[in-house]
Design a protein around this motif. Structure first.
Motif, PDB file in Angstrom:
ATOM      1  N   MET A 257      93.828  22.682 -43.897  1.00 35.45           N
ATOM      2  CA  MET A 257      94.144  21.598 -42.974  1.00 35.45           C
ATOM      3  C   MET A 257      95.099  22.048 -41.874  1.00 35.45           C
TER       4      MET A 257
ATOM      5  N   ALA B 166      93.175  24.305 -39.437  1.00 35.12           N
ATOM      6  CA  ALA B 166      92.288  23.489 -38.610  1.00 35.12           C
ATOM      7  C   ALA B 166      93.076  22.725 -37.544  1.00 35.12           C
TER       8      ALA B 166
ATOM      9  N   SER C 200      87.679  25.878 -35.848  1.00 36.40           N
ATOM     10  CA  SER C 200      88.310  24.616 -36.228  1.00 36.40           C
ATOM     11  C   SER C 200      87.373  23.769 -37.083  1.00 36.40           C
ATOM     12  N   SER C 201      86.103  23.743 -36.699  1.00 35.86           N
ATOM     13  CA  SER C 201      85.117  22.984 -37.480  1.00 35.86           C
ATOM     14  C   SER C 201      84.941  23.565 -38.876  1.00 35.86           C
TER      15      SER C 201
ATOM     16  N   THR D  38      88.029  22.730 -40.931  1.00 39.37           N
ATOM     17  CA  THR D  38      88.015  21.302 -41.248  1.00 39.37           C
ATOM     18  C   THR D  38      87.012  21.011 -42.363  1.00 39.37           C
TER      19      THR D  38
END
Length: 103
Positions: free
Chosen positions: A28, A31, A73-74, A77
Protein backbone atom coordinates in the motif's frame (compact mmCIF):
# COMPACT_ATOMS: atom_id res chain seq x y z
CA UNK A 1 -16.71 -2.91 24.31
CA UNK A 2 -14.27 -0.03 23.92
CA UNK A 3 -12.09 0.53 20.90
CA UNK A 4 -8.96 -0.54 22.78
CA UNK A 5 -10.57 -3.80 23.86
CA UNK A 6 -11.68 -4.48 20.30
CA UNK A 7 -8.19 -3.87 18.92
CA UNK A 8 -6.56 -6.03 21.59
CA UNK A 9 -8.90 -8.93 20.84
CA UNK A 10 -8.43 -8.55 17.11
CA UNK A 11 -4.64 -8.35 17.44
CA UNK A 12 -4.68 -11.89 18.83
CA UNK A 13 -5.96 -13.11 15.44
CA UNK A 14 -3.69 -10.80 13.44
CA UNK A 15 -0.49 -11.99 15.17
CA UNK A 16 -0.67 -15.23 13.21
CA UNK A 17 -0.57 -13.30 9.93
CA UNK A 18 2.03 -10.67 10.83
CA UNK A 19 4.06 -11.31 7.67
CA UNK A 20 1.05 -10.86 5.40
CA UNK A 21 0.02 -7.73 7.31
CA UNK A 22 3.48 -6.22 6.84
CA UNK A 23 3.48 -7.24 3.17
CA UNK A 24 0.06 -5.64 2.61
CA UNK A 25 1.09 -2.43 4.36
CA UNK A 26 4.31 -2.25 2.35
CA UNK A 27 2.45 -2.75 -0.94
CA UNK A 28 0.00 0.00 0.00
CA UNK A 29 2.82 2.42 0.81
CA UNK A 30 4.65 1.70 -2.45
CA UNK A 31 1.42 2.11 -4.43
CA UNK A 32 0.72 5.45 -2.72
CA UNK A 33 4.22 6.74 -3.47
CA UNK A 34 3.97 5.70 -7.11
CA UNK A 35 0.50 7.22 -7.45
CA UNK A 36 1.79 10.50 -6.06
CA UNK A 37 4.61 10.50 -8.65
CA UNK A 38 2.16 10.54 -11.57
CA UNK A 39 1.22 14.26 -11.30
CA UNK A 40 4.92 15.13 -10.93
CA UNK A 41 5.78 13.23 -14.11
CA UNK A 42 2.93 14.90 -16.01
CA UNK A 43 4.17 18.27 -14.78
CA UNK A 44 7.69 17.49 -15.98
CA UNK A 45 6.36 16.48 -19.39
CA UNK A 46 4.43 19.75 -19.75
CA UNK A 47 7.39 21.80 -18.52
CA UNK A 48 9.80 20.11 -20.92
CA UNK A 49 7.45 20.47 -23.91
CA UNK A 50 7.03 24.22 -23.50
CA UNK A 51 10.65 25.09 -22.72
CA UNK A 52 12.96 25.97 -25.56
CA UNK A 53 16.24 24.15 -25.82
CA UNK A 54 15.18 21.02 -23.96
CA UNK A 55 16.50 17.77 -25.34
CA UNK A 56 14.15 15.24 -26.79
CA UNK A 57 15.66 12.51 -24.66
CA UNK A 58 14.32 14.18 -21.48
CA UNK A 59 10.86 14.45 -22.99
CA UNK A 60 10.90 10.82 -24.10
CA UNK A 61 12.19 9.68 -20.71
CA UNK A 62 9.26 11.30 -18.89
CA UNK A 63 6.83 10.17 -21.58
CA UNK A 64 7.85 6.54 -20.99
CA UNK A 65 8.10 7.03 -17.22
CA UNK A 66 4.42 7.95 -17.04
CA UNK A 67 2.99 4.61 -18.27
CA UNK A 68 5.65 2.83 -16.23
CA UNK A 69 4.59 4.64 -13.04
CA UNK A 70 0.92 3.98 -13.78
CA UNK A 71 1.57 0.28 -14.44
CA UNK A 72 3.72 -0.12 -11.33
CA UNK A 73 1.19 1.73 -9.18
CA UNK A 74 -1.59 -0.48 -10.53
CA UNK A 75 0.42 -3.63 -9.88
CA UNK A 76 1.22 -2.69 -6.27
CA UNK A 77 -2.38 -1.63 -5.68
CA UNK A 78 -3.56 -4.99 -7.03
CA UNK A 79 -1.12 -6.84 -4.76
CA UNK A 80 -2.20 -4.79 -1.73
CA UNK A 81 -5.90 -5.36 -2.37
CA UNK A 82 -5.43 -9.07 -3.04
CA UNK A 83 -3.29 -9.62 0.06
CA UNK A 84 -5.63 -7.49 2.18
CA UNK A 85 -8.68 -9.43 1.02
CA UNK A 86 -6.93 -12.72 1.71
CA UNK A 87 -5.93 -11.50 5.16
CA UNK A 88 -9.43 -10.29 5.98
CA UNK A 89 -10.92 -13.61 4.85
CA UNK A 90 -8.49 -15.65 6.95
CA UNK A 91 -9.06 -13.55 10.09
CA UNK A 92 -12.84 -13.74 9.60
CA UNK A 93 -12.61 -17.52 9.15
CA UNK A 94 -10.54 -17.85 12.32
CA UNK A 95 -13.04 -15.72 14.23
CA UNK A 96 -15.97 -17.77 12.96
CA UNK A 97 -14.22 -21.02 13.82
CA UNK A 98 -13.64 -19.87 17.38
CA UNK A 99 -17.21 -18.64 17.72
CA UNK A 100 -18.68 -21.90 16.45
CA UNK A 101 -16.33 -23.91 18.65
CA UNK A 102 -17.68 -22.09 21.70
CA UNK A 103 -21.28 -22.58 20.63
Amino acid sequence: MSYKQFISRLSFYLKIYTGKLIFTSLMMMIAAVLASLIPEIVGQIVDKLFMDGESESDIWFYTWALPGAIAASSLFTFLAITAGSWLAGKVAMDLRSDIFAKL
